[in-house]
Design a protein around this motif. Structure first.
Motif, PDB file in Angstrom:
ATOM      1  N   ALA A 150       0.877  -0.768  -0.190  1.00  0.00           N
ATOM      2  CA  ALA A 150       0.427   0.209  -0.375  1.00  0.00           C
ATOM      3  C   ALA A 150       0.851   1.291   0.037  1.00  0.00           C
ATOM      4  O   ALA A 150       0.256   2.168  -0.525  1.00  0.00           O
ATOM      5  N   LEU A 151       2.186   1.384   1.048  1.00  0.00           N
ATOM      6  CA  LEU A 151       2.605   2.451   1.023  1.00  0.00           C
ATOM      7  C   LEU A 151       3.629   3.248  -0.230  1.00  0.00           C
ATOM      8  O   LEU A 151       3.275   4.070  -0.956  1.00  0.00           O
ATOM      9  N   LEU A 152       3.977   1.715  -0.566  1.00  0.00           N
ATOM     10  CA  LEU A 152       4.207   1.871  -2.952  1.00  0.00           C
ATOM     11  C   LEU A 152       3.908   2.541  -2.972  1.00  0.00           C
ATOM     12  O   LEU A 152       3.924   2.381  -4.169  1.00  0.00           O
ATOM     13  N   GLU A 153       2.317   2.086  -3.447  1.00  0.00           N
ATOM     14  CA  GLU A 153       1.409   2.086  -4.250  1.00  0.00           C
ATOM     15  C   GLU A 153       0.576   3.294  -4.429  1.00  0.00           C
ATOM     16  O   GLU A 153       0.514   4.526  -5.260  1.00  0.00           O
ATOM     17  N   ARG A 154       1.190   4.173  -3.213  1.00  0.00           N
ATOM     18  CA  ARG A 154       0.325   5.486  -2.803  1.00  0.00           C
ATOM     19  C   ARG A 154       1.759   6.536  -3.105  1.00  0.00           C
ATOM     20  O   ARG A 154       1.663   7.371  -4.239  1.00  0.00           O
ATOM     21  N   ILE A 155       3.122   6.250  -3.328  1.00  0.00           N
ATOM     22  CA  ILE A 155       4.437   6.463  -3.813  1.00  0.00           C
ATOM     23  C   ILE A 155       3.860   6.851  -5.905  1.00  0.00           C
ATOM     24  O   ILE A 155       4.398   7.491  -6.041  1.00  0.00           O
ATOM     25  N   ARG A 156       4.088   5.514  -5.715  1.00  0.00           N
ATOM     26  CA  ARG A 156       3.944   5.883  -6.906  1.00  0.00           C
ATOM     27  C   ARG A 156       2.389   6.706  -7.690  1.00  0.00           C
ATOM     28  O   ARG A 156       3.275   7.098  -8.721  1.00  0.00           O
ATOM     29  N   GLN A 157       1.372   6.970  -7.344  1.00  0.00           N
ATOM     30  CA  GLN A 157       0.245   7.432  -7.713  1.00  0.00           C
ATOM     31  C   GLN A 157       0.745   8.668  -7.315  1.00  0.00           C
ATOM     32  O   GLN A 157       0.160   9.504  -8.310  1.00  0.00           O
ATOM     33  N   ALA A 158       1.815   9.354  -6.488  1.00  0.00           N
ATOM     34  CA  ALA A 158       2.876  10.861  -5.866  1.00  0.00           C
ATOM     35  C   ALA A 158       3.582  10.923  -7.363  1.00  0.00           C
ATOM     36  O   ALA A 158       3.567  12.157  -7.242  1.00  0.00           O
ATOM     37  N   LEU A 159       3.802  10.419  -7.382  1.00  0.00           N
ATOM     38  CA  LEU A 159       5.263  10.197  -8.707  1.00  0.00           C
ATOM     39  C   LEU A 159       4.371  10.960  -9.893  1.00  0.00           C
ATOM     40  O   LEU A 159       3.552  10.577 -11.146  1.00  0.00           O
ATOM     41  N   GLY A 163       9.620  10.631 -13.227  1.00  0.00           N
ATOM     42  CA  GLY A 163       9.750  10.918 -11.759  1.00  0.00           C
ATOM     43  C   GLY A 163      10.421   9.541 -11.397  1.00  0.00           C
ATOM     44  O   GLY A 163      10.749   8.728 -12.072  1.00  0.00           O
ATOM     45  N   ALA A 164      10.680   8.991  -9.969  1.00  0.00           N
ATOM     46  CA  ALA A 164      11.518   7.471  -9.784  1.00  0.00           C
ATOM     47  C   ALA A 164      11.150   7.877  -8.249  1.00  0.00           C
ATOM     48  O   ALA A 164      11.085   8.380  -7.150  1.00  0.00           O
ATOM     49  N   LEU A 165      11.786   6.761  -7.316  1.00  0.00           N
ATOM     50  CA  LEU A 165      11.207   6.318  -6.256  1.00  0.00           C
ATOM     51  C   LEU A 165      12.361   5.711  -6.078  1.00  0.00           C
ATOM     52  O   LEU A 165      13.132   5.053  -7.298  1.00  0.00           O
ATOM     53  N   ILE A 166      13.828   5.843  -5.586  1.00  0.00           N
ATOM     54  CA  ILE A 166      14.735   5.096  -5.460  1.00  0.00           C
ATOM     55  C   ILE A 166      15.179   4.680  -3.723  1.00  0.00           C
ATOM     56  O   ILE A 166      14.725   4.881  -2.582  1.00  0.00           O
ATOM     57  N   LEU A 167      15.140   3.570  -4.443  1.00  0.00           N
ATOM     58  CA  LEU A 167      14.654   1.906  -2.613  1.00  0.00           C
ATOM     59  C   LEU A 167      15.840   1.966  -2.798  1.00  0.00           C
ATOM     60  O   LEU A 167      16.710   1.146  -3.382  1.00  0.00           O
ATOM     61  N   SER A 168      16.438   1.223  -1.155  1.00  0.00           N
ATOM     62  CA  SER A 168      17.926   0.806  -0.408  1.00  0.00           C
ATOM     63  C   SER A 168      17.664   0.272   0.176  1.00  0.00           C
ATOM     64  O   SER A 168      16.586   0.633   1.399  1.00  0.00           O
ATOM     65  N   GLU A 169      18.142  -0.954   0.155  1.00  0.00           N
ATOM     66  CA  GLU A 169      17.023  -2.052   1.445  1.00  0.00           C
ATOM     67  C   GLU A 169      18.327  -3.233   1.631  1.00  0.00           C
ATOM     68  O   GLU A 169      19.300  -3.210   0.402  1.00  0.00           O
ATOM     69  N   CYS A 237      26.808  -3.448  -2.303  1.00  0.00           N
ATOM     70  CA  CYS A 237      28.267  -4.138  -1.422  1.00  0.00           C
ATOM     71  C   CYS A 237      27.477  -5.338  -0.068  1.00  0.00           C
ATOM     72  O   CYS A 237      26.313  -5.191   0.083  1.00  0.00           O
ATOM     73  N   LEU A 238      27.743  -5.975  -0.347  1.00  0.00           N
ATOM     74  CA  LEU A 238      27.683  -7.435  -0.332  1.00  0.00           C
ATOM     75  C   LEU A 238      25.960  -7.410   0.003  1.00  0.00           C
ATOM     76  O   LEU A 238      25.428  -7.871  -0.841  1.00  0.00           O
ATOM     77  N   ASN A 239      25.338  -7.763   1.305  1.00  0.00           N
ATOM     78  CA  ASN A 239      24.212  -7.251   1.094  1.00  0.00           C
ATOM     79  C   ASN A 239      23.196  -6.147   1.011  1.00  0.00           C
ATOM     80  O   ASN A 239      22.112  -6.451   1.400  1.00  0.00           O
ATOM     81  N   PHE A 240      24.164  -5.780   0.827  1.00  0.00           N
ATOM     82  CA  PHE A 240      23.362  -4.331   0.856  1.00  0.00           C
ATOM     83  C   PHE A 240      22.880  -3.982  -0.863  1.00  0.00           C
ATOM     84  O   PHE A 240      23.842  -3.855  -1.307  1.00  0.00           O
ATOM     85  N   ALA A 241      21.919  -3.375  -1.767  1.00  0.00           N
ATOM     86  CA  ALA A 241      21.381  -2.512  -2.396  1.00  0.00           C
ATOM     87  C   ALA A 241      20.433  -1.453  -2.743  1.00  0.00           C
ATOM     88  O   ALA A 241      19.784  -1.092  -1.718  1.00  0.00           O
ATOM     89  N   SER A 242      20.754  -1.204  -3.437  1.00  0.00           N
ATOM     90  CA  SER A 242      20.046   0.255  -4.272  1.00  0.00           C
ATOM     91  C   SER A 242      19.213  -0.261  -5.384  1.00  0.00           C
ATOM     92  O   SER A 242      20.413  -0.534  -6.503  1.00  0.00           O
ATOM     93  N   MET A 243      17.725   0.595  -5.323  1.00  0.00           N
ATOM     94  CA  MET A 243      17.258   0.571  -6.552  1.00  0.00           C
ATOM     95  C   MET A 243      16.533   2.032  -7.333  1.00  0.00           C
ATOM     96  O   MET A 243      16.556   2.433  -6.137  1.00  0.00           O
ATOM     97  N   ILE A 244      16.294   1.923  -8.298  1.00  0.00           N
ATOM     98  CA  ILE A 244      16.133   3.171  -9.205  1.00  0.00           C
ATOM     99  C   ILE A 244      14.345   2.047  -9.093  1.00  0.00           C
ATOM    100  O   ILE A 244      14.228   1.413 -10.699  1.00  0.00           O
ATOM    101  N   ALA A 245      13.353   2.301  -9.005  1.00  0.00           N
ATOM    102  CA  ALA A 245      12.086   2.528  -9.668  1.00  0.00           C
ATOM    103  C   ALA A 245      11.169   3.311 -10.165  1.00  0.00           C
ATOM    104  O   ALA A 245      10.969   4.618  -9.901  1.00  0.00           O
ATOM    105  N   LEU A 246      11.233   2.707 -11.742  1.00  0.00           N
ATOM    106  CA  LEU A 246       9.963   4.210 -12.559  1.00  0.00           C
ATOM    107  C   LEU A 246       9.328   3.925 -12.200  1.00  0.00           C
ATOM    108  O   LEU A 246       8.048   2.784 -12.823  1.00  0.00           O
ATOM    109  N   PRO A 247       8.002   4.995 -12.903  1.00  0.00           N
ATOM    110  CA  PRO A 247       6.783   5.173 -12.962  1.00  0.00           C
ATOM    111  C   PRO A 247       5.908   4.517 -14.862  1.00  0.00           C
ATOM    112  O   PRO A 247       7.682   4.660 -15.074  1.00  0.00           O
TER     113      PRO A 247
END
Length: 247
Positions: A150-159, A163-169, A237-247
């Motif tokens: 639900a959070l990601l859907e709200r972000i997508r709707q706001a973009l 634009g872009a979402l940058i997600l690091s995990e 880097c090892l088990n940490f990553a970042s990605m760009i999600a495009l609308p």
């Protein structure tokens, strides 16, 4: 601003409590995250660089789960777009208070920075304005899995378009041997940064119930289901990553 070392788990605890972003954590957070997350300074600085590609005039840039505002500071250093502003949101009062202090110090060092608003709020309920960039920098992993779509859907709707979402995990891996190898290497990284076996073990116990990582494939599937058209990993880097999600 003086940054005290992270010694929160240096002494034996009779019972290790669940990890929370309280005043004790906020006080040592810069040292903690630099010594715990491989590639963290590179990720933060380059989020600012990447933001320059997506930020648009007359729009908002969101730093959701801003903690002490490291990403917000990077956005302000690198983005020079007309009538653009940053909104940094975090639900920890201790983090928000120190974030404002760090940003005030940044204002004293630089001129012509993007305006910023720091808000203490739950990002799950915080209303999002039309935005050209949203960042979730090691934030989604602390949200219950069932609340993430639900959070990601709200972000997508706001973009805005373009634009872009940058997600690091932090990532886990479906292949058990790969997951074990990268987990072991992450422990070696923490040892190399001065953490003792006791600190590593107690921190793991504190965080294992509140930080629930996904695999890259799970992130991709969830983002596509939320309406994003493309997911582009740009750093690992090892088990940490970042990605760009495009609308």
């Amino acid at each position: 601003m003086r940054q005290p070392p992270d010694r929160l788990f240096a002494h034996p605890l009779a019972q290790v409590p669940d990890f929370v972003f309280n005043e004790d954590v906020a006080r040592v957070f810069p040292d903690m995250i630099k010594r715990s997350v491989p590639g963290y300074p590179t990720i933060v600085e380059n989020i600012g660089v990447l933001a320059g590609r997506f930020a648009q005039p007359h729009s908002v840039l969101y730093d959701l789960g801003a903690s002490l505002g490291a990403v917000t500071q990077a956005l302000r250093r690198h983005v020079q777009i007309e009538d653009c502003r940053v909104i940094a949101v975090d639900n920890s009062s201790a983090m928000v208070e120190r974030c404002r202090e760090y940003l005030h110090a940044q204002d004293a060092m630089f001129q012509e920075l993007l305006p910023v608003e720091v808000v203490e709020a739950d990002i799950l309920a915080f209303p999002l304005q039309p935005s050209s960039l949203v960042t979730l920098n090691f934030t989604l992993q602390f949200i219950r899995p069932e609340q993430r779509p639900a959070l990601l859907e709200r972000i997508r709707q706001a973009l805005l378009p373009g634009g872009a979402l940058i997600l690091s995990e932090k990532l886990r891996f479906a292949d058990g041997r790969q997951d074990e190898l990268l987990s072991d290497l992450h422990v070696a990284f923490k040892r190399a940064n001065g953490y003792s076996e006791l600190e590593i073990a107690q921190k793991r116990s504190a965080i294992e119930k509140v930080m629930l990582p996904d695999s890259l494939e799970q992130h991709r599937e969830r983002l596509l289901a939320a309406g994003f058209s493309q997911v582009v990993p740009w750093f690992q880097c090892l088990n940490f990553a970042s990605m760009i999600a495009l609308p």
